[in-house]
Design a protein around this motif. Structure first.
Motif, PDB file in Angstrom:
ATOM      1  N   LEU A 288       0.827  -1.197   0.000  1.00  0.00           N
ATOM      2  CA  LEU A 288       0.000   0.000   0.000  1.00  0.00           C
ATOM      3  C   LEU A 288       0.868   1.255   0.000  1.00  0.00           C
ATOM      4  CD1 LEU A 288      -2.597  -1.098   2.716  1.00  0.00           C
ATOM      5  CD2 LEU A 288      -2.869  -1.200   0.237  1.00  0.00           C
ATOM      6  N   LEU A 289       0.392   2.289  -0.682  1.00  0.00           N
ATOM      7  CA  LEU A 289       1.075   3.572  -0.729  1.00  0.00           C
ATOM      8  C   LEU A 289       0.165   4.660  -0.186  1.00  0.00           C
ATOM      9  CD1 LEU A 289       2.530   3.413  -4.369  1.00  0.00           C
ATOM     10  CD2 LEU A 289       3.637   2.644  -2.249  1.00  0.00           C
ATOM     11  N   ASP A 290       0.801   5.725   0.347  1.00  0.00           N
ATOM     12  CA  ASP A 290       0.004   6.875   0.781  1.00  0.00           C
ATOM     13  C   ASP A 290      -0.216   7.809  -0.404  1.00  0.00           C
ATOM     14  OD1 ASP A 290       2.322   8.371   0.401  1.00  0.00           O
ATOM     15  OD2 ASP A 290       2.830   8.423   2.534  1.00  0.00           O
ATOM     16  N   ASN A 294       4.388   7.124  -1.056  1.00  0.00           N
ATOM     17  CA  ASN A 294       5.312   6.460  -0.129  1.00  0.00           C
ATOM     18  C   ASN A 294       4.688   5.188   0.433  1.00  0.00           C
ATOM     19  OD1 ASN A 294       7.253   8.623  -0.282  1.00  0.00           O
ATOM     20  ND2 ASN A 294       5.862   9.824   1.016  1.00  0.00           N
ATOM     21  N   LEU A 295       5.543   4.218   0.726  1.00  0.00           N
ATOM     22  CA  LEU A 295       5.065   2.940   1.262  1.00  0.00           C
ATOM     23  C   LEU A 295       4.424   3.144   2.625  1.00  0.00           C
ATOM     24  CD1 LEU A 295       5.088  -0.137   0.633  1.00  0.00           C
ATOM     25  CD2 LEU A 295       7.172  -0.280   2.019  1.00  0.00           C
ATOM     26  N   LYS A 296       3.269   2.535   2.820  1.00  0.00           N
ATOM     27  CA  LYS A 296       2.596   2.578   4.113  1.00  0.00           C
ATOM     28  C   LYS A 296       2.877   1.280   4.874  1.00  0.00           C
ATOM     29  CE  LYS A 296      -1.217   4.445   5.029  1.00  0.00           C
ATOM     30  NZ  LYS A 296      -2.631   4.857   5.212  1.00  0.00           N
ATOM     31  N   PRO A 297       2.815   1.316   6.193  1.00  0.00           N
ATOM     32  CA  PRO A 297       3.063   0.098   6.977  1.00  0.00           C
ATOM     33  C   PRO A 297       1.845  -0.824   6.981  1.00  0.00           C
ATOM     34  CG  PRO A 297       2.566   1.889   8.448  1.00  0.00           C
ATOM     35  CD  PRO A 297       2.593   2.486   7.065  1.00  0.00           C
ATOM     36  N   GLY A 298       1.449  -1.251   5.820  1.00  0.00           N
ATOM     37  CA  GLY A 298       0.284  -2.116   5.706  1.00  0.00           C
ATOM     38  C   GLY A 298       0.336  -2.954   4.455  1.00  0.00           C
ATOM     39  N   PHE A 299      -0.556  -3.909   4.356  1.00  0.00           N
ATOM     40  CA  PHE A 299      -0.602  -4.809   3.205  1.00  0.00           C
ATOM     41  C   PHE A 299      -2.004  -5.385   3.087  1.00  0.00           C
ATOM     42  CE2 PHE A 299       0.597  -7.322   6.912  1.00  0.00           C
ATOM     43  CZ  PHE A 299      -0.290  -8.377   6.860  1.00  0.00           C
TER      44      PHE A 299
END
Length: 688
Positions: A288-290, A294-299
């Motif tokens: 996931l991206l914001d 940028n990469l988010k701490p999620g999937f």
């Protein structure tokens, strides 16, 4: 003739996810081929597949073959009767047909008259032919690796447990892989494990969906996409859906359910590519991206069950990903404790190719060639040499050893961390570009020099040890390397001579068993790749051949000529001028090549030849500066004006005049015409 739907389904234990599409398509192709060979009419053929099944449905399948009239030819009429009585030959032929001699017919052919017999042959029932068709289709599946199960000696990719074959509502009596066909399939392994009876072939998709199975591959794939996007929206994020990952995940589930999970934010200190590789390669998660990308701490993960307690499934996935990401963080931290430059010596112990030395040897060779190229393309020679020295160092880092797909990417990160020049760091990643058709080329001059040097070293080295690629084997991806060089030179508008570069690259190797003629061989191989490049650009084979006949060794120049000739070939004048050049080529070829291009104006007699000579002189003055600037399209526009004087010349002038001097002068006129066009290409090749 009646028709109905036909269904065949082979039920198995979970198949390799990457093989499902290929196997189900191959089963559909095999069934289609069998029906075509048997001349059985049918409608659309559709392949289905999931982890536990391969299936094919055929719409409107005729219930029998068409009746056919079969004609047999017997003895010649002259040999069939003697004195008006049938001979033994005629009688034997009649017996073989099951009729009397007087029931035979006469067949008239261009070779005479023969005795013959025609009969109507009834088409066989489709249900009688289907068992062999399906058995052959299953036997022909491209199974990547066979296995046996139980005490049976039957082999298949995975143990096979059931076989469905229905023609309409009737079971087709057949067998395959030791299974007898029936109407019983299976639903989801956990949600609907009970046997499922199919009443009709057309009930297949709906019945399975009621049993928690989406057998339609496209529908299952799109269901996953929709769920991932919807779940990402809930998480106020953008989901990145990699198509290859989507196909793989679709091959792992029969009833997809998207669930969102998260991981510790501290892992975001690790380069995003590392985290994404771990999530994709190991866990098959969508990242996931914001809003800023940028990469988010999620999937988002895709479960194969619709759990009553999804939070437990999520926690399980989070628990599994944590050590994976912790490993990536550990590798990243460990690798950065040692600068890339400190790993250069270690490359000497890593074999590139047994006969071509180590990665250290390759790095030294690349440095010399990259520095030379950088000097020719207004790059920085020092940066090119430095980039080549560091280019392979990340291959011995912990991160790349764990995730090989990060080669180059990690080199850029580590070089940046070490304080290397920004262009050097960028070049470490760009050395692998372009990676596939349509991919970007390196944008920096240092990256272009390094990418070219690395590929040229591989090409000359592998050819030099006698391992030229074949039609089926190309273990060092030399085709891709050659096309990569062409793309960099053309898209980067680098006016470099490929022969010169190959000579330099070949000279860096200490000893090559097949050094004689090496440069010519590799050069020819690379220029032959232009055929595929031209095809991708929509340029015809005849245009490629027209340019390929010229000794052009600069790919950028080659491409400009291709594009110019391709545009010229669409002009109204092209066909006539191509035909004229073909005629000129044939005439001059008969003179043994001993023809000058110097025309004596005093020997010109006919108005048509004087007009052509004047037109050629005018064109020569106009195109000379255009050729010097490689403006081939503009030059051909000028040469297109020669159509009328050339046509008139061939209509009014006898080239092979009785007067030898006049004849030689007219040949010189034609030679000068040919020479003008040959400055671009041999347009005689455009004549179909």
């Amino acid at each position: 003739m009646a028709a109905d739907s036909f269904l065949v389904e082979l039920g198995v234990e979970e198949l390799p996810p990457g093989a499902i599409d290929k196997l189900s398509d191959a089963l559909a192709e095999g069934v289609s081929r069998g029906l075509a060979d048997a001349d059985i009419a049918h409608g659309e053929v559709t392949a289905y597949g999931s982890p536990r099944r391969l299936a094919v449905r055929v719409e409107a399948l005729a219930d029998k073959q068409p009746d056919r009239e079969v004609e047999r030819r017997g003895p010649a009429l002259a040999a069939a009767f003697k004195d008006g009585e049938p001979t033994k030959a005629a009688q034997g032929f009649a017996r073989s047909c099951g009729v009397e001699v007087d029931q035979l017919i006469h067949l008239e052919t261009d070779k005479g008259t023969w005795l013959g017999y025609r009969e109507q042959q009834q088409g066989e029932a489709t249900t009688a032919l289907l068992p062999a068709i399906v058995e052959k289709a299953i036997a022909g599946l491209p199974v990547p690796k066979n296995m046996r199960w139980g005490a049976s000696r039957i082999e298949f990719s995975r143990p096979a447990h059931w076989l469905v074959m229905l023609y309409g509502s009737d079971v087709v009596e057949a067998s395959a892989l030791g299974l007898s066909a029936g109407r019983t399939t299976r639903g989801h392994r956990y949600h609907a494990p009970e046997p499922l009876e199919l009443a009709h072939a057309d009930d297949y998709l709906e019945a399975l969906e009621q049993a928690w199975v989406l057998a339609d591959r496209d529908k299952r794939r799109e269901r996953i996409r929709e769920q991932v996007l919807a779940e990402a929206e809930v998480q106020e994020a953008q989901a990145v859906i990699d198509e290859e990952l989507l196909v793989e995940v679709s091959g792992l589930v029969e009833w997809p359910v998207a669930l969102a999970g998260g991981f510790d934010e501290r892992f975001l200190e690790v380069p995003a590519e590392c985290l994404v590789s771990s999530m994709k390669a190991n866990q098959k998660y969508f990242h996931l991206l914001d809003a800023e990308g940028n990469l988010k701490p999620g999937f988002i993960t895709i479960s194969n069950i619709d759990s009553a307690e999804p939070e437990q499934v999520i926690r399980g996935n989070e628990k599994v990903i944590h050590p994976r990401l912790a490993d990536a963080a550990f590798f990243y931290e460990t690798d950065r404790q040692q600068p890339l430059a400190a790993r250069v010596e270690g490359l000497a112990s890593v074999v590139f190719q047994q006969k071509l030395g180590s990665l250290g040897d390759k790095s030294h060779r690349n440095a010399a060639v990259a520095a030379f190229i950088a000097g020719r393309i207004d790059g920085d020679v020092h940066q090119a040499r430095r980039a080549a020295e560091l280019a392979k160092c990340d291959l011995v880092t912990e991160m790349v050893l764990e995730f090989p797909e990060l080669q180059g990417i990690m080199g850029r990160y580590y070089a940046t961390h070490d304080g290397e020049d920004a262009e050097v760091a960028q070049a470490l990643e760009e050395q692998y570009l372009p990676r596939f058709a349509g991919d970007a080329i390196p944008q920096t001059r240092t990256g272009q020099a390094l990418a070219l040097a690395d590929r040229l070293d591989t090409l000359t080295g592998i050819f030099g040890i006698g391992q030229r690629p074949t039609g089926t084997k190309d273990p060092f991806a030399l085709r891709r390397a050659a096309i990569g060089v062409l793309n960099i030179l053309i898209q980067g508008e680098l006016d470099l001579d490929l022969r010169e570069l190959l000579e330099l690259a070949a000279a860096q190797h200490q000893e090559l068993p097949y050094a004689d003629g090496l440069v010519d061989e590799v050069l020819g191989y690379m220029l032959d790749r232009f055929r595929a490049w031209a095809q991708d650009e929509g340029i015809g084979a005849e245009v490629y051949l027209a340019v390929r006949t010229r000794p052009v060794t600069k790919p950028l120049d080659f491409a400009r000529r291709l594009q110019a000739v391709n545009a010229f070939a669409r002009r109204e004048e092209a066909a006539a001028l191509a035909a004229a050049n073909k005629r000129v080529s044939n005439i001059l070829a008969k003179q043994g090549g001993d023809v000058t291009v110097e025309v004596d104006a005093g020997l010109l007699q006919e108005d048509a030849e004087k007009a052509l000579a004047e037109a050629l002189s005018s064109c020569h003055q106009k195109v000379a500066p255009l050729f010097a600037e490689a403006r081939y399209s503009d030059a051909l526009d000028v040469l297109a004006t020669l159509r009328e004087p050339v046509d008139r010349f061939f209509d009014d002038v006898m080239v092979m005049a009785d007067d030898e001097a006049v004849k030689r002068n007219r040949l010189a006129l034609l030679a000068s015409l040919q020479a003008l066009f040959l400055e671009v290409a041999d347009i005689a090749e455009l004549q179909h």
